[in-house]
Structure formats: C-alpha cells, structure tokens
Design a protein around this motif. Structure first.
Motif, PDB file in Angstrom:
ATOM      1  N   LEU A 224       9.954  15.503   2.048  1.00  0.00           N
ATOM      2  CA  LEU A 224       9.281  14.329   1.488  1.00  0.00           C
ATOM      3  C   LEU A 224      10.094  13.057   1.721  1.00  0.00           C
ATOM      4  N   SER A 225      11.402  13.189   1.669  1.00  0.00           N
ATOM      5  CA  SER A 225      12.249  12.022   1.946  1.00  0.00           C
ATOM      6  C   SER A 225      12.095  11.569   3.394  1.00  0.00           C
ATOM      7  N   LEU A 226      12.050  12.524   4.328  1.00  0.00           N
ATOM      8  CA  LEU A 226      11.849  12.165   5.735  1.00  0.00           C
ATOM      9  C   LEU A 226      10.463  11.571   5.954  1.00  0.00           C
ATOM     10  N   PHE A 227       9.471  12.100   5.232  1.00  0.00           N
ATOM     11  CA  PHE A 227       8.117  11.531   5.307  1.00  0.00           C
ATOM     12  C   PHE A 227       8.103  10.078   4.849  1.00  0.00           C
ATOM     13  N   SER A 228       8.754   9.792   3.728  1.00  0.00           N
ATOM     14  CA  SER A 228       8.809   8.418   3.221  1.00  0.00           C
ATOM     15  C   SER A 228       9.594   7.519   4.167  1.00  0.00           C
ATOM     16  N   TRP A 229      10.679   8.030   4.712  1.00  0.00           N
ATOM     17  CA  TRP A 229      11.519   7.266   5.630  1.00  0.00           C
ATOM     18  C   TRP A 229      10.752   6.926   6.908  1.00  0.00           C
ATOM     19  N   ALA A 230       9.985   7.887   7.434  1.00  0.00           N
ATOM     20  CA  ALA A 230       9.245   7.650   8.675  1.00  0.00           C
ATOM     21  C   ALA A 230       8.124   6.633   8.480  1.00  0.00           C
ATOM     22  N   LEU A 231       7.520   6.583   7.297  1.00  0.00           N
ATOM     23  CA  LEU A 231       6.432   5.634   7.057  1.00  0.00           C
ATOM     24  C   LEU A 231       6.913   4.186   7.032  1.00  0.00           C
TER      25      LEU A 231
ATOM     26  N   VAL B 285      14.359  21.975   0.056  1.00  0.00           N
ATOM     27  CA  VAL B 285      13.808  21.785   1.395  1.00  0.00           C
ATOM     28  C   VAL B 285      12.593  20.870   1.343  1.00  0.00           C
ATOM     29  N   ILE B 286      11.755  21.031   0.339  1.00  0.00           N
ATOM     30  CA  ILE B 286      10.556  20.195   0.212  1.00  0.00           C
ATOM     31  C   ILE B 286      10.935  18.751  -0.105  1.00  0.00           C
ATOM     32  N   ILE B 287      11.942  18.567  -0.954  1.00  0.00           N
ATOM     33  CA  ILE B 287      12.366  17.203  -1.286  1.00  0.00           C
ATOM     34  C   ILE B 287      12.930  16.497  -0.048  1.00  0.00           C
ATOM     35  N   VAL B 288      13.693  17.223   0.766  1.00  0.00           N
ATOM     36  CA  VAL B 288      14.205  16.628   2.004  1.00  0.00           C
ATOM     37  C   VAL B 288      13.045  16.266   2.926  1.00  0.00           C
TER      38      VAL B 288
ATOM     39  N   TYR C 207       0.832  -1.209   0.000  1.00  0.00           N
ATOM     40  CA  TYR C 207       0.000   0.000   0.000  1.00  0.00           C
ATOM     41  C   TYR C 207       0.865   1.257   0.000  1.00  0.00           C
ATOM     42  N   LEU C 208       1.895   1.281   0.834  1.00  0.00           N
ATOM     43  CA  LEU C 208       2.779   2.447   0.870  1.00  0.00           C
ATOM     44  C   LEU C 208       3.557   2.610  -0.424  1.00  0.00           C
ATOM     45  N   SER C 209       3.867   1.509  -1.108  1.00  0.00           N
ATOM     46  CA  SER C 209       4.573   1.613  -2.387  1.00  0.00           C
ATOM     47  C   SER C 209       3.720   2.283  -3.451  1.00  0.00           C
ATOM     48  N   THR C 210       2.426   2.371  -3.226  1.00  0.00           N
ATOM     49  CA  THR C 210       1.537   3.097  -4.141  1.00  0.00           C
ATOM     50  C   THR C 210       1.333   4.539  -3.709  1.00  0.00           C
ATOM     51  N   VAL C 211       1.065   4.767  -2.430  1.00  0.00           N
ATOM     52  CA  VAL C 211       0.695   6.118  -2.005  1.00  0.00           C
ATOM     53  C   VAL C 211       1.901   7.036  -1.822  1.00  0.00           C
ATOM     54  N   ILE C 212       3.052   6.502  -1.428  1.00  0.00           N
ATOM     55  CA  ILE C 212       4.213   7.377  -1.232  1.00  0.00           C
ATOM     56  C   ILE C 212       4.648   8.044  -2.545  1.00  0.00           C
ATOM     57  N   PRO C 213       4.850   7.301  -3.655  1.00  0.00           N
ATOM     58  CA  PRO C 213       5.169   7.992  -4.918  1.00  0.00           C
ATOM     59  C   PRO C 213       4.060   8.943  -5.365  1.00  0.00           C
ATOM     60  N   SER C 214       2.806   8.594  -5.074  1.00  0.00           N
ATOM     61  CA  SER C 214       1.698   9.478  -5.456  1.00  0.00           C
ATOM     62  C   SER C 214       1.763  10.799  -4.699  1.00  0.00           C
ATOM     63  N   VAL C 215       2.073  10.735  -3.396  1.00  0.00           N
ATOM     64  CA  VAL C 215       2.210  11.968  -2.616  1.00  0.00           C
ATOM     65  C   VAL C 215       3.372  12.805  -3.142  1.00  0.00           C
ATOM     66  N   TRP C 216       4.441  12.165  -3.555  1.00  0.00           N
ATOM     67  CA  TRP C 216       5.558  12.903  -4.145  1.00  0.00           C
ATOM     68  C   TRP C 216       5.105  13.672  -5.386  1.00  0.00           C
ATOM     69  N   PHE C 217       4.391  13.009  -6.270  1.00  0.00           N
ATOM     70  CA  PHE C 217       3.905  13.678  -7.484  1.00  0.00           C
ATOM     71  C   PHE C 217       2.991  14.849  -7.138  1.00  0.00           C
ATOM     72  N   LEU C 218       2.104  14.667  -6.196  1.00  0.00           N
ATOM     73  CA  LEU C 218       1.160  15.720  -5.851  1.00  0.00           C
ATOM     74  C   LEU C 218       1.855  16.908  -5.189  1.00  0.00           C
ATOM     75  N   GLU C 219       2.784  16.645  -4.292  1.00  0.00           N
ATOM     76  CA  GLU C 219       3.478  17.741  -3.619  1.00  0.00           C
ATOM     77  C   GLU C 219       4.394  18.503  -4.587  1.00  0.00           C
ATOM     78  N   LEU C 220       5.078  17.793  -5.460  1.00  0.00           N
ATOM     79  CA  LEU C 220       5.929  18.475  -6.447  1.00  0.00           C
ATOM     80  C   LEU C 220       5.099  19.263  -7.448  1.00  0.00           C
ATOM     81  N   ASN C 221       3.890  18.784  -7.730  1.00  0.00           N
ATOM     82  CA  ASN C 221       3.001  19.566  -8.594  1.00  0.00           C
ATOM     83  C   ASN C 221       2.572  20.860  -7.915  1.00  0.00           C
ATOM     84  N   LEU C 222       2.309  20.792  -6.599  1.00  0.00           N
ATOM     85  CA  LEU C 222       2.003  22.007  -5.855  1.00  0.00           C
ATOM     86  C   LEU C 222       3.189  22.959  -5.834  1.00  0.00           C
TER      87      LEU C 222
END
Length: 326
Positions: free
Chosen positions: A189-196, A184-187, A73-88
């Motif tokens: 997001l990386s910490l977010f993925s790492w914590a999950l 800063v945002i990429i770092v 499940y995380l392998s699907t939503v984590i890349p999706s959150v990356w795409f959405l945040e980078l789009n923002l």
C-alpha cells in the motif's frame, strides 16, 4: 469563448473526481461504521476553492508543472483505499471477530441497497480500478494548460500503462502467501501511494519542445550547456522520477515476493520482467540523452570555425571542405 470552455472543462473534471471520492468515502464509512471517516472528504471538498484560485491566477485554467486538483483527489482516495484494504486484511485473518462489514448509513436507500450487497472484496477491487480510470478521464477532460495536444495524448497513454502496473500490486494481496501478512500488505500500500504521486506531477511525463531546449542551450555557457540540459531537462527528470517512484520500488517488491514469499505465477513473472526491462531502458535513455547533449558540436559547425569569412559567403566551398574533412 476559449475561457468559457476551460471553465466548463474544469467544472466537469472536478465533478467527476468529487463523485468518485464521495462514493469511496461512503464505502469506508459503511465498512468501518465510523462517521468520523467522512472527514476524508476534506480533499474533494476543497476542489471548489482550488478551482476558483486556479481559474483566477492562471492563464489557461491549469497550472504548468503541478496539478492541485489531482493531488486533492488523491488525498481523499488514497487513505480510503488504505482503510478498505486493511479491513479486508482483518476479515482474512484466521480469528476474525469484526462485524463492521455490514452496511449502515445508506443501506436503506433503494439506489444503494444493491451496491451494499456486493462482496467487500468486489467493492474494493471496483473502486481501485475505477480510480485509475477516473484519473485518466479527469486528466483528459481538464484544461490542458500549456501542453500541446500531442503532449496530452502521450501523457494519457503513459497514465494507462502506469495504472496497469499499479493495479497489479493489489492482485498480489490475494495470493495465499500474502493475504494474511500485514507487513507485506502495508509495504504494498505504501508503494501504491508513492507511485500515485506521479499523477499530480505533470513534469514526470511531459517534455519541452525541441526549440525551447535549443534556445536554452544557446543562452547557456558553452562549458555548462551539456550538463545543464542533461541534468535539468524535463525528459531526464521524467525518467528519474519514474524509476524512483514506480519501476524501481515495484521491482524490489516483486523480487521479494518471488524469492522470500514464494509467490510465483504468470502475472508476477511478467510484471517483474517488465519492470527489469523498463528500468534498463530508462537508464539507457538517460545515458543517451546525456551523451547526446554533451558531445562536441557537429561537423558543419567545426568546419565553420576552421574556415575564413570568405568561405561563409560561398556555400559550395564550405560544403566541399566539410566533406573533405569528414
């Protein structure tokens, strides 16, 4: 009957993960306009295969230390959150020529027309918040495996606390000093993925019963007993992984934002102090566990070594002699 119930719970939890994963990937396709992003559904698409293998090869329809279901499940939503945040991030840049925020594929379906009209920032925030809720509900619904109800309840409460700390990372992206800084945002997001990565590892939040630890200490060599328990018990691994996966990196990240980026608000100060306090408490707890298991055995056992076999047969004599020695 118990086996049938476990299968039903396994189906229900995986259905919940699949629905949220499909919704998240659909939003990514909408904002990017790239049909190839549907490949992100590969993770939730494998949940059916994973459930078949899990039910067939496990006794309680769930693995003991690692949850492949949550990982898929995380392998699907984590890349999706990356795409959405980078789009923002792209939309917040001063020069923005992207028009990919318009809905495409499902915008003409009546059920999705209202959803498609939501602001992109509200969409991302809603998906991120519901992701943590789905993780807690999914863990609650799925078969508990070898965990007791007490351990499961503790695990769920810890998940709620972890989720609140993780979600605050996304609030920092809205700060004026941060919202246009890609590095800063990429770092973050990386910490977010790492914590999950704590969520698939059940070891990080559960501990063995005391009788099992006592049984292990009895079968371990006396000179190595304290070292083995303090370094290999699931409680110590839980503390170490929590510090390494979340509290330590989050503390460094927030201190950087406060000192270098001058991001100062009440939530930032609160969560920074919270991370400092938790790191100190976790280090203190590790030291307590270490000295608790490595100290010499208690007065009763030392008395037993100093008295003869006859005193074993007379409980009052042993008790009196122990009190005198103490």
């Amino acid at each position: 009957m118990c086996r049938v119930l476990n299968i039903l719970l396994a189906l229900l939890s995986r259905f919940l993960f699949s629905v949220h994963g499909v919704l998240t990937v659909w939003r990514v396709v909408e904002v990017t306009g790239e049909p190839s992003c549907w490949l992100l559904l590969m993770g939730v698409a494998l949940l059916g295969v994973e459930m078949t293998i899990t039910i067939k090869y496990t006794r309680n329809a769930e693995w003991k230390w690692f949850s492949p279901m949550i990982f898929l499940y995380l392998s699907t939503v984590i890349p999706s959150v990356w795409f959405l945040e980078l789009n923002l991030l792209q939309s917040n840049l001063p020069i923005n020529t992207s028009t990919n925020s318009d809905p495409h594929i499902f915008s003409q379906i009546p059920l999705t027309m209202g959803l498609a009209e939501l602001h992109p920032e509200n969409w991302v925030e809603a998906l991120e918040q519901t992701m943590l809720i789905v993780l807690v509900l999914g863990r609650w619904l799925m078969p508990k495996g070898d965990m007791s109800r007490d351990q499961l309840s503790q695990l769920l409460m810890v998940y709620v606390g972890l989720g609140a700390d993780i979600l605050d990372i996304f609030d920092t992206f809205k700060e004026p000093q941060v919202k246009t800084k890609k590095a800063v945002i990429i770092v973050g997001l990386s910490l977010f993925s790492w914590a999950l990565m704590q969520f698939p590892l059940v070891l990080t939040q559960t501990s063995r019963p005391k009788d099992q630890e006592q049984a292990q200490s009895e079968t371990t060599q006396p000179g190595l007993a304290g070292w083995t328990i303090s370094c290999c018990s699931s409680e110590v691994w839980s503390l170490l992984l929590t510090v390494g996966l979340q509290d330590g990196p989050f503390l460094i990240y927030r201190l950087y934002l406060m000192i270098r980026e001058n991001v100062l608000n009440q939530l930032m100060i609160f969560f920074t102090c919270k991370n400092i306090l938790i790191v100190l408490l976790e280090v203190y707890r590790i030291c307590v566990v270490h000295f608790e298991h490595s100290r010499p055995e208690g007065g009763a056992q030392s008395c037993d070594l100093s008295h003869g076999q006859s005193e074993w047969n007379d409980g009052e004599t042993v008790e009196a002699s122990c009190q005198e020695s103490i």
